[in-house]
Design an enzyme around this catalytic site. Sequence first.
Site, mmCIF file in Angstrom:
data_model
loop_
_atom_site.group_PDB
_atom_site.id
_atom_site.type_symbol
_atom_site.label_atom_id
_atom_site.label_comp_id
_atom_site.label_asym_id
_atom_site.label_seq_id
_atom_site.Cartn_x
_atom_site.Cartn_y
_atom_site.Cartn_z
ATOM 1 N N PHE A 188 -4.088 2.840 -3.697
ATOM 2 C CA PHE A 188 -3.679 2.126 -2.484
ATOM 3 C C PHE A 188 -2.485 1.239 -2.814
ATOM 4 O O PHE A 188 -2.587 0.321 -3.627
ATOM 5 C CB PHE A 188 -4.790 1.272 -1.877
ATOM 6 C CG PHE A 188 -4.339 0.636 -0.588
ATOM 7 C CD1 PHE A 188 -4.392 1.336 0.608
ATOM 8 C CD2 PHE A 188 -3.772 -0.634 -0.575
ATOM 9 C CE1 PHE A 188 -3.912 0.783 1.790
ATOM 10 C CE2 PHE A 188 -3.296 -1.196 0.610
ATOM 11 C CZ PHE A 188 -3.363 -0.487 1.789
ATOM 12 N N ASP A 231 0.836 -2.080 -10.258
ATOM 13 C CA ASP A 231 0.678 -2.748 -8.963
ATOM 14 C C ASP A 231 -0.419 -3.802 -9.121
ATOM 15 O O ASP A 231 -1.609 -3.477 -9.169
ATOM 16 C CB ASP A 231 0.305 -1.720 -7.887
ATOM 17 C CG ASP A 231 0.148 -2.358 -6.509
ATOM 18 O OD1 ASP A 231 0.177 -3.611 -6.428
ATOM 19 O OD2 ASP A 231 -0.014 -1.615 -5.521
ATOM 20 N N LYS A 290 -0.013 -10.837 -1.983
ATOM 21 C CA LYS A 290 -1.288 -11.462 -1.603
ATOM 22 C C LYS A 290 -1.412 -12.920 -2.044
ATOM 23 O O LYS A 290 -0.869 -13.794 -1.394
ATOM 24 C CB LYS A 290 -2.434 -10.574 -2.076
ATOM 25 C CG LYS A 290 -2.391 -9.249 -1.281
ATOM 26 C CD LYS A 290 -3.607 -8.383 -1.394
ATOM 27 C CE LYS A 290 -3.549 -7.304 -0.315
ATOM 28 N NZ LYS A 290 -3.740 -5.947 -0.759
#
Length: 398
Positions: A139, A224, A253
């Site tokens: 993802f 990531d 985030k």
Amino acid sequence: MEHRIKNLDARFGAQNYHPLPVVLNKGSGVWLWDTDGKKYLDMMSAYSAVSHGHCHPELVEAMHEQAQTLAMCSRAFFSDKMPLLLERLCSLLDYDKALLMNTGAEAIETAIKAARRWGYSKKGIPDNQAEIIVFDNNFHGRTTGIISFSSDDEYRHQFGPYLPGFHIATYGDIESVQKRINKNTCAVLVEPIQGEAGIVIPPKGWLKKLEQLCKAENVLLICDEIQSGLGRTGTWLASEHEDVKPDAVTLGKALGGGLYPVSALVGRADVLDVFNPGSHGSTFGGNPLACAIAHKAIDIMERDNYLQNSASLGAYFLEQLKILSAPSIQSVRGRGLWIGVDLDPSQKTGREICESLMKKGILSKETHHTVVRFAPPLMITKSEVDYALEIIKEVFVA
Ligand SMILES: *Cc1c(COP(=O)(O)O)cnc(C)c1O
């Protein structure tokens, strides 16, 4: 109130989410409140974006101060805030350079551009031939570019034509990567722990082997760390657990302190130096408001020992979940305050468990139907973890 809000959402909103039936209107620290005044412990942290807890007063103050000084000026000019954040990020993570964006998906798009350009300008890959290796169940975001290399049909269905130049290898399998590397491979893009796939931790030593393989083949290793980074697993970067130093990492985030979207690509000079004026950009990327918040967010994490808290309370939480022995739990795994509970699909779905947890005052969200995640803000205390464990016990053992 709640009914009206849900109706407005159904009537006027594109239905691209399926939220739990709770309408929130207040947050503070690890706690959230719904419109009836009912209190919940947040075990979701907005996918790690709220690692500092909700509305952290010092972050709100930093945001407020910057908002009334200089909020936005675009990259057409220097601001006095952006270079300070770049330096902070680079010294914190021991990298040479950084490039700021807004959302995580933009940081990934930036990484893809950097990798491709590095491939052409440094590795000598023929024009338009660069390939990037990614993994099944990855993802990395929702842009058309990124969903082109998703292995999840839910993310891709009827969004083609897809962007070429990506090859999907098997997560945790080094030979499957080896087979896909050729002279046109510029990068491997990997989550050190797969978050959305269900907090999937690869076999020990695999990431190290991947690093060695990439080095031997002159391929960039890009991790990531948008969800796994900034303390979520008990270290600044999850790749540290495997003693791996990627050529570049993406952050997002938690970098925005739960207040504002801030993301970055941080890496070696030869990777970031492929960009020249005009080659990449974003109107809001690296704006002074974003930089003031992100800088403060990092300072607070360091000063208040979020990493140690995540490591020690995460280990305690995991241990307590492991000895729960509930029939509906198949297995439990995690690192730091990032825990996935695998459910026995013949018993209860993740959705059912999350709805039961919600009724008892814990908010979380299932992923892939059979995994319930527990990822509270990193400033959670032991007594708050114990409070959660009592409720979790009631729900799972019932
Ligand atoms: C959330 C996430 C992204 C995308 O971030 P957005 O801010 O939602 O665009 C990318 N990679 C990982 C690992 C993520 O968890």
